[in-house]
Design a protein around this motif. Sequence first.
Motif, mmCIF file in Angstrom:
data_model
loop_
_atom_site.group_PDB
_atom_site.id
_atom_site.type_symbol
_atom_site.label_atom_id
_atom_site.label_comp_id
_atom_site.label_asym_id
_atom_site.label_seq_id
_atom_site.Cartn_x
_atom_site.Cartn_y
_atom_site.Cartn_z
ATOM 1 N N SER A 192 13.162 -3.223 15.126
ATOM 2 C CA SER A 192 14.129 -4.369 15.066
ATOM 3 C C SER A 192 14.995 -4.222 16.345
ATOM 4 O O SER A 192 15.284 -2.947 16.611
ATOM 5 C CB SER A 192 14.883 -4.173 13.744
ATOM 6 O OG SER A 192 16.028 -5.203 13.566
ATOM 7 N N ARG B 256 8.478 0.456 11.981
ATOM 8 C CA ARG B 256 9.413 -0.539 11.989
ATOM 9 C C ARG B 256 10.330 -0.725 13.234
ATOM 10 O O ARG B 256 10.731 0.108 13.647
ATOM 11 C CB ARG B 256 10.495 -0.235 10.767
ATOM 12 C CG ARG B 256 11.450 -1.408 10.560
ATOM 13 C CD ARG B 256 10.896 -2.570 9.648
ATOM 14 N NE ARG B 256 11.657 -3.732 9.370
ATOM 15 C CZ ARG B 256 12.201 -4.586 10.051
ATOM 16 N NH1 ARG B 256 11.829 -4.431 11.298
ATOM 17 N NH2 ARG B 256 13.098 -5.137 9.691
ATOM 18 N N CYS C 136 12.758 1.940 14.741
ATOM 19 C CA CYS C 136 13.802 2.181 13.596
ATOM 20 C C CYS C 136 13.083 3.565 13.028
ATOM 21 O O CYS C 136 14.028 4.305 12.751
ATOM 22 C CB CYS C 136 14.057 1.011 12.938
ATOM 23 S SG CYS C 136 14.665 -0.594 13.664
ATOM 24 N N HIS C 137 12.208 3.299 12.408
ATOM 25 C CA HIS C 137 11.554 4.556 11.599
ATOM 26 C C HIS C 137 10.145 4.201 11.473
ATOM 27 O O HIS C 137 9.587 3.083 11.701
ATOM 28 C CB HIS C 137 12.332 4.536 10.297
ATOM 29 C CG HIS C 137 12.041 3.399 9.580
ATOM 30 N ND1 HIS C 137 11.216 2.898 8.698
ATOM 31 C CD2 HIS C 137 13.208 2.532 9.258
ATOM 32 C CE1 HIS C 137 11.467 1.773 8.208
ATOM 33 N NE2 HIS C 137 12.642 1.455 8.417
ATOM 34 N N PHE C 138 9.197 5.364 11.147
ATOM 35 C CA PHE C 138 7.961 5.188 11.109
ATOM 36 C C PHE C 138 7.225 6.115 10.187
ATOM 37 O O PHE C 138 7.965 7.164 9.736
ATOM 38 C CB PHE C 138 7.159 5.254 12.435
ATOM 39 C CG PHE C 138 7.368 6.538 13.408
ATOM 40 C CD1 PHE C 138 6.339 7.404 13.398
ATOM 41 C CD2 PHE C 138 8.711 6.797 13.952
ATOM 42 C CE1 PHE C 138 6.691 8.734 13.902
ATOM 43 C CE2 PHE C 138 9.024 8.021 14.613
ATOM 44 C CZ PHE C 138 7.791 8.996 14.662
ATOM 45 N N ASP D 8 10.733 -8.713 14.984
ATOM 46 C CA ASP D 8 11.278 -8.047 14.031
ATOM 47 C C ASP D 8 10.337 -7.839 12.811
ATOM 48 O O ASP D 8 10.123 -8.871 12.027
ATOM 49 C CB ASP D 8 12.660 -8.742 13.648
ATOM 50 C CG ASP D 8 13.580 -7.868 12.505
ATOM 51 O OD1 ASP D 8 13.049 -7.432 11.626
ATOM 52 O OD2 ASP D 8 14.716 -7.825 12.877
ATOM 53 N N GLY D 9 9.776 -6.869 12.807
ATOM 54 C CA GLY D 9 8.729 -6.522 11.636
ATOM 55 C C GLY D 9 8.250 -5.106 11.956
ATOM 56 O O GLY D 9 8.862 -4.216 12.284
ATOM 57 N N VAL D 10 6.745 -5.173 11.641
ATOM 58 C CA VAL D 10 6.172 -3.828 11.452
ATOM 59 C C VAL D 10 5.026 -3.704 12.455
ATOM 60 O O VAL D 10 4.281 -4.939 12.355
ATOM 61 C CB VAL D 10 5.871 -3.654 10.143
ATOM 62 C CG1 VAL D 10 4.747 -2.516 9.929
ATOM 63 C CG2 VAL D 10 7.064 -3.147 9.144
ATOM 64 N N TYR E 285 6.465 -0.770 3.943
ATOM 65 C CA TYR E 285 6.331 -0.966 5.451
ATOM 66 C C TYR E 285 5.813 -2.546 5.465
ATOM 67 O O TYR E 285 6.396 -3.189 6.439
ATOM 68 C CB TYR E 285 5.408 -0.122 6.077
ATOM 69 C CG TYR E 285 6.358 1.144 6.649
ATOM 70 C CD1 TYR E 285 6.703 1.094 7.795
ATOM 71 C CD2 TYR E 285 6.483 2.185 6.036
ATOM 72 C CE1 TYR E 285 7.843 2.083 8.268
ATOM 73 C CE2 TYR E 285 7.061 3.160 6.115
ATOM 74 C CZ TYR E 285 8.049 3.142 7.509
ATOM 75 O OH TYR E 285 8.514 4.281 7.728
ATOM 76 N N TRP E 286 4.533 -2.816 4.731
ATOM 77 C CA TRP E 286 4.149 -4.211 5.126
ATOM 78 C C TRP E 286 4.537 -5.115 4.178
ATOM 79 O O TRP E 286 4.363 -6.599 4.427
ATOM 80 C CB TRP E 286 2.744 -3.933 5.133
ATOM 81 C CG TRP E 286 2.079 -3.377 3.592
ATOM 82 C CD1 TRP E 286 1.516 -2.278 3.697
ATOM 83 C CD2 TRP E 286 1.840 -4.176 2.474
ATOM 84 N NE1 TRP E 286 1.070 -2.033 2.317
ATOM 85 C CE2 TRP E 286 1.161 -3.182 1.713
ATOM 86 C CE3 TRP E 286 1.927 -5.297 1.944
ATOM 87 C CZ2 TRP E 286 0.834 -3.398 0.327
ATOM 88 C CZ3 TRP E 286 1.472 -5.620 0.700
ATOM 89 C CH2 TRP E 286 0.819 -4.882 -0.112
ATOM 90 N N TRP F 283 2.553 3.411 11.014
ATOM 91 C CA TRP F 283 3.323 2.105 10.717
ATOM 92 C C TRP F 283 4.615 2.276 10.820
ATOM 93 O O TRP F 283 5.611 3.208 10.735
ATOM 94 C CB TRP F 283 3.338 2.299 9.193
ATOM 95 C CG TRP F 283 1.936 2.009 8.511
ATOM 96 C CD1 TRP F 283 0.982 2.847 8.265
ATOM 97 C CD2 TRP F 283 1.355 0.614 7.942
ATOM 98 N NE1 TRP F 283 -0.189 2.289 7.769
ATOM 99 C CE2 TRP F 283 -0.067 0.740 7.676
ATOM 100 C CE3 TRP F 283 1.918 -0.815 8.007
ATOM 101 C CZ2 TRP F 283 -0.843 -0.252 7.064
ATOM 102 C CZ3 TRP F 283 1.153 -1.588 7.449
ATOM 103 C CH2 TRP F 283 -0.295 -1.365 7.250
ATOM 104 N N GLN G 90 6.754 -8.382 5.290
ATOM 105 C CA GLN G 90 6.995 -8.323 6.779
ATOM 106 C C GLN G 90 5.967 -8.972 7.780
ATOM 107 O O GLN G 90 4.802 -9.384 7.217
ATOM 108 C CB GLN G 90 6.957 -6.594 6.862
ATOM 109 C CG GLN G 90 7.775 -5.935 6.481
ATOM 110 C CD GLN G 90 9.255 -6.126 6.678
ATOM 111 O OE1 GLN G 90 9.725 -6.372 7.947
ATOM 112 N NE2 GLN G 90 10.202 -5.983 5.783
#
Length: 293
Positions: free
Chosen positions: A151, A149, A156-158, A135-137, A242-243, A147, A246
């Motif tokens: 989970s 995400r 999930c998104h980028f 669960d992270g980036v 993003y980071w 980059w 994380q």
Amino acid sequence: MRPDWIAVDWGTSNLRVWAMQGRDVLAARSSDAGMNTLEPGGFEPALLALIDSWLGDGATPVIACGMVGSRQGWGEAPYLDVPTVPTGSPARMPVRDARITVSVLPGIKQADPADVMRGEETQIAGLIAEEPRFDGVVCLPGTHTKWVRISAEEVCHFRTAMTGEMHSLLSKQSVLRHSITADWDDQTFLDAVDEVMSRPERIASSLFSIRAAGLVGRECASPAARLSGILIGAELAAMKPYWLGQDVALIGSDKLCALYAQALRLTGLEARILDATRMTLAGLAAAYEGSLT
């Protein structure tokens, strides 16, 4: 021993193939028959040129990823919308040789903000296969750095940053080409990262200072390192959501991942570097195993 299946990473410039027994690699080959070198009818012959001796009776499954699934490739593997499992819904490619079936993994798209990836999703799938609870980036440095995400085993998104392409253009086609040399200095790189992360709005003037310094007799220890530091520093400033705070995994070339890890360390973040080939094969293996069920 005949392979159970064949893994393929087919990019713009190169083609890599692996004969697979489950998750074990029996043999590996590569060529420069990338997507950009092939006409529409050239993909199957280019693949067979590498894998023909691995084939026997019956149809051997070929699971492929990368730009081979783009509109300019063998055939388009439609993008999946986020949030999504990264190896879902492979597209079957038309083949003439009855000894193979070819499935290509889809890319991933995002409507708002608009973004796409094709190829990186397979390495992400490899990380998820090896670490289902991640669960992270994930940061994938390259020409177009991603980059992402992650989970619950989903993308999930980028966001994408054109840092690598900007570096190539500036160092080869701009006025900075007169200043860039092959020497490298780590401290110059880190100083530039820190400078631009602190004041990202100054990126344009910071870039021109590379050229100006040489003209006034104040050249830095390594203009190449300063250029990389400015661009990566600006990227990190933009990608801070993003980071920050994380668990960050880096997947890409050893050299680029090392630079990003150094830059992130300035912020107090220790990113993990994962082997890109291992992640690609793990992602392709997950897709193959999914096809069996």
